[in-house]
Design an enzyme around this catalytic site. Sequence first.
Site, mmCIF file in Angstrom:
data_model
loop_
_atom_site.group_PDB
_atom_site.id
_atom_site.type_symbol
_atom_site.label_atom_id
_atom_site.label_comp_id
_atom_site.label_asym_id
_atom_site.label_seq_id
_atom_site.Cartn_x
_atom_site.Cartn_y
_atom_site.Cartn_z
ATOM 1 C CE LYS A 70 -4.367 -1.827 1.720
ATOM 2 N NZ LYS A 70 -5.488 -1.706 2.625
ATOM 3 C CE LYS A 130 -6.995 -8.320 -0.315
ATOM 4 N NZ LYS A 130 -7.858 -8.107 0.791
ATOM 5 C CE LYS A 167 -13.425 -3.154 2.052
ATOM 6 N NZ LYS A 167 -13.062 -2.463 3.271
HETATM 7 P P1 ATP Z 1 -9.637 -4.905 0.429
HETATM 8 O O1 ATP Z 1 -8.313 -5.418 -0.057
HETATM 9 O O2 ATP Z 1 -10.779 -5.457 -0.310
HETATM 10 O O3 ATP Z 1 -9.655 -3.389 0.585
HETATM 11 P P2 ATP Z 1 -9.338 -5.157 3.247
HETATM 12 O O4 ATP Z 1 -8.619 -6.344 3.799
HETATM 13 O O5 ATP Z 1 -8.648 -3.843 3.295
HETATM 14 O O6 ATP Z 1 -9.803 -5.559 1.831
HETATM 15 P P3 ATP Z 1 -11.561 -5.084 5.125
HETATM 16 O O7 ATP Z 1 -12.923 -4.644 4.764
HETATM 17 O O8 ATP Z 1 -10.965 -4.395 6.275
HETATM 18 O O9 ATP Z 1 -10.762 -4.940 3.804
HETATM 19 O O10 ATP Z 1 -11.537 -6.646 5.337
HETATM 20 C C1 ATP Z 1 -12.526 -7.300 6.029
HETATM 21 C C2 ATP Z 1 -12.247 -8.770 6.066
HETATM 22 O O11 ATP Z 1 -12.379 -9.334 4.755
HETATM 23 C C3 ATP Z 1 -10.845 -9.139 6.545
HETATM 24 O O12 ATP Z 1 -10.972 -10.205 7.480
HETATM 25 C C4 ATP Z 1 -10.147 -9.623 5.312
HETATM 26 O O13 ATP Z 1 -9.182 -10.601 5.604
HETATM 27 C C5 ATP Z 1 -11.300 -10.210 4.507
HETATM 28 N N1 ATP Z 1 -11.038 -10.219 3.065
HETATM 29 C C6 ATP Z 1 -10.692 -9.156 2.300
HETATM 30 N N2 ATP Z 1 -10.548 -9.528 1.013
HETATM 31 C C7 ATP Z 1 -10.816 -10.867 0.966
HETATM 32 C C8 ATP Z 1 -10.836 -11.835 -0.095
HETATM 33 N N3 ATP Z 1 -10.564 -11.510 -1.344
HETATM 34 N N4 ATP Z 1 -11.168 -13.108 0.217
HETATM 35 C C9 ATP Z 1 -11.445 -13.458 1.498
HETATM 36 N N5 ATP Z 1 -11.449 -12.592 2.534
HETATM 37 C C10 ATP Z 1 -11.135 -11.314 2.285
#
Ligand code: ATP
Length: 326
Positions: free
Chosen positions: A112, A195, A198
């Site tokens: 990031k 993966k 968002k």
């Molecule tokens: P993103 O990369 O989508 O912004 P993040 O990890 O920053 O995701 P959060 O909303 O804080 O977003 O994550 C919430 C939960 O969703 C966390 O437990 C994270 O591990 C899980 N998670 C995020 N992306 C995935 C994915 N592609 N598959 C499974 N679990 C996920």
Amino acid sequence: MKKRIFSGAQPTGELHIGNYLGALKNWVALQDDYEAFYCIVNLHAITLPQDPATLRQKTLDLARVYLAAGVDPSRSTIFIQSDVAAHAELTWVLSCIARMGELERMTQFKDKSSKGSSERAGVGLFTYPVLMAADILLYQADLVPVGQDQKQHLELSRDLAVRFNRDFGETFKVPDPYIPKAGASIKSLQDPTKKMSKSDENPKASIFLTDDADTIAKKIKSAVTDSGTDIKFDESRPAINNLLTIYQLVTGKSAEECEANFEGKMYGQFKGELAEATIEFMRPFQERIKQFDDETVKEILRTGADSARSIANATLRDVYQKTGIS
Ligand code: ATP
Ligand code: LTN
């Protein structure tokens, strides 16, 4: 006494089916057997620039997502991180025992912080995992249900708990991760080596929880596939593996049942059935999310913050006592 779980998600962007299948679905299942705390981590959100009005709205919207997914406020505590000041306070103490080297190794920071150059990266982005450790350790959580991408952060939380306990005496529970066997890392529909995220700039890469039936069907239809024709779980064919994992989780079928269901069928038919099953899976959630108005959500969050605060403050008092800060 029930064991405790703690988890959280950031109120940034729109939640996708990866967040739902990797995290939320398990939060809902675990609240039967555990005393659960589910946090909206708005302090984590500002580690990257956010528009203030949008952040405020997304914070409330995320609480609505938790509720619509089935988190039950009469059994689980739902609250906003910034409503409990102890999160920021414990972060400071933990940041004094965390080491630069261990934070520098965090892959999320490397990803990031505009790829390799830490010169212009925010300090908050760097210390993000320490705030996450504070979240968890304040509640003496036994278990932390997260997706695979959070495993490294959780290991740091454990290391900090062990180090603090060693230096100042037994204070924190050392939390275990709970990472589901299937669904811990749902992949992008457009690039199954990444993966689902968002922050992906291609909207076709993710199925968002607010997507209507037509959009879901179109995204699944345009999902990339691998060469070959078999519809089987196979790590070496990541696209089909990912789509089949989504199918398995939204239908609740076993891996064998899924493979048997598609034996001899073509990709077109598979995608059609996957779209139908996904739409059906999302329907109750999409109906429920309309039921929670802002006032109801705010009241749930106020009550949640009150009960979270009393537990968090007790841990913080103990920490201050042991470190001589009182
Ligand atoms: P993103 O990369 O989508 O912004 P993040 O990890 O920053 O995701 P959060 O909303 O804080 O977003 O994550 C919430 C939960 O969703 C966390 O437990 C994270 O591990 C899980 N998670 C995020 N992306 C995935 C994915 N592609 N598959 C499974 N679990 C996920
Ligand atoms: N970093 C996590 C969100 C998060 C979290 C937590 C998850 C912040 N604090 C405590 C579990 C426990 C993420 O998913 N991006």
